[in-house]
Design an enzyme around this catalytic site. Sequence first.
Site, PDB file in Angstrom:
ATOM      1  N   HIS A  52       8.984   5.146   1.666  1.00 58.65           N
ATOM      2  CA  HIS A  52       9.164   4.950   0.227  1.00 58.65           C
ATOM      3  C   HIS A  52       7.825   5.144  -0.485  1.00 58.65           C
ATOM      4  CE1 HIS A  52       8.723   0.795   2.008  1.00 58.65           C
ATOM      5  NE2 HIS A  52       7.627   0.944   1.315  1.00 58.65           N
TER       6      HIS A  52
HETATM    7  C1  T46 Z   1       4.954  -0.858   2.009  1.00 56.84           C
HETATM    8  C2  T46 Z   1       5.013  -1.039   3.484  1.00 56.84           C
HETATM    9  C3  T46 Z   1       3.709  -0.858   4.169  1.00 56.84           C
HETATM   10  C4  T46 Z   1      10.710  -8.770  -0.094  1.00 56.84           C
HETATM   11  O1  T46 Z   1      11.694  -9.457  -0.398  1.00 56.84           O
HETATM   12  N1  T46 Z   1       9.476  -9.062  -0.597  1.00 56.84           N
HETATM   13  C5  T46 Z   1       8.373  -8.347  -0.290  1.00 56.84           C
HETATM   14  O2  T46 Z   1       7.269  -8.661  -0.771  1.00 56.84           O
HETATM   15  C6  T46 Z   1       8.515  -7.223   0.602  1.00 56.84           C
HETATM   16  C7  T46 Z   1       7.303  -6.366   0.961  1.00 56.84           C
HETATM   17  C8  T46 Z   1       9.752  -6.937   1.099  1.00 56.84           C
HETATM   18  N2  T46 Z   1      10.831  -7.696   0.768  1.00 56.84           N
HETATM   19  C9  T46 Z   1      12.132  -7.388   1.358  1.00 56.84           C
HETATM   20  C10 T46 Z   1      12.756  -6.079   0.941  1.00 56.84           C
HETATM   21  C11 T46 Z   1      13.574  -5.709   2.179  1.00 56.84           C
HETATM   22  O3  T46 Z   1      14.837  -6.346   2.091  1.00 56.84           O
HETATM   23  O4  T46 Z   1      11.963  -7.325   2.772  1.00 56.84           O
HETATM   24  C12 T46 Z   1      12.799  -6.329   3.328  1.00 56.84           C
HETATM   25  C13 T46 Z   1      11.977  -5.319   4.104  1.00 56.84           C
HETATM   26  O5  T46 Z   1      11.157  -4.583   3.175  1.00 56.84           O
HETATM   27  P1  T46 Z   1      10.849  -3.027   3.358  1.00 56.84           P
HETATM   28  O6  T46 Z   1      12.023  -2.329   3.947  1.00 56.84           O
HETATM   29  O7  T46 Z   1      10.355  -2.519   2.049  1.00 56.84           O
HETATM   30  O8  T46 Z   1       9.672  -3.085   4.442  1.00 56.84           O
HETATM   31  P2  T46 Z   1       8.689  -1.915   4.874  1.00 56.84           P
HETATM   32  O9  T46 Z   1       7.863  -2.433   5.977  1.00 56.84           O
HETATM   33  O10 T46 Z   1       9.422  -0.636   5.105  1.00 56.84           O
HETATM   34  O11 T46 Z   1       7.766  -1.684   3.590  1.00 56.84           O
HETATM   35  C14 T46 Z   1       6.804  -2.646   3.255  1.00 56.84           C
HETATM   36  C15 T46 Z   1       6.632  -2.724   1.731  1.00 56.84           C
HETATM   37  O12 T46 Z   1       7.914  -2.911   1.129  1.00 56.84           O
HETATM   38  C16 T46 Z   1       6.019  -1.472   1.174  1.00 56.84           C
HETATM   39  O13 T46 Z   1       5.573  -1.742  -0.131  1.00 56.84           O
HETATM   40  O14 T46 Z   1       4.154  -0.087   1.522  1.00 56.84           O
HETATM   41  O15 T46 Z   1       5.576  -2.310   3.869  1.00 56.84           O
END
Ligand code: T46
Length: 136
Positions: A52
């Site tokens: 993303h």
């Molecule tokens: C990035 C990479 C390096 C939350 O509720 N609060 C938060 O602060 C974050 C970061 C995530 N979430 C929730 C949203 C999803 O339901 O946690 C779940 C997993 O998040 P995501 O799929 O976005 O995780 P990554 O590891 O793919 O991405 C994260 C960050 O979202 C992103 O900004 O740069 O880590």
Amino acid sequence: MSIENCKIIDLQVINDHRGKIAIAESGIQVPFDIKRVYYLFDVPTSAERGGHAHRALQQVLIAVSGSFNVHIDDGYNKRTFNLNHPSKGLSLCPMIWRELDGFSGGSVCLALVSDHYNENDYYRNYEDFKMDIRAR
Ligand code: T46
């Protein structure tokens, strides 16, 4: 908003006989006010995270333990960083598509972030991201 603006930053490290301490401060090593901290841990070595971009969010990613790859893409150019040291951070500006993989066992990715969590700030579809980049 290009990958040229995404850089490795050196954290401040103080070393004495008790070990090392690494320091990241807003306005000094980190080029924004830190409003949120999150970290990735217990990541399977086969996992891919990210996939993303953010409209406005800025982040610094730090491999506080172990190592992993961060592939970045500004819609025109791509680059890969291997983060593998707790004294280094990768500063990411807005409008950068990122994918993380190659996590070593026990690795921890610490993120220092410029704003609170807001799902509306995410592009989770690469074509939407690229279309908006091209429209700018
Ligand atoms: C990035 C990479 C390096 C939350 O509720 N609060 C938060 O602060 C974050 C970061 C995530 N979430 C929730 C949203 C999803 O339901 O946690 C779940 C997993 O998040 P995501 O799929 O976005 O995780 P990554 O590891 O793919 O991405 C994260 C960050 O979202 C992103 O900004 O740069 O880590």
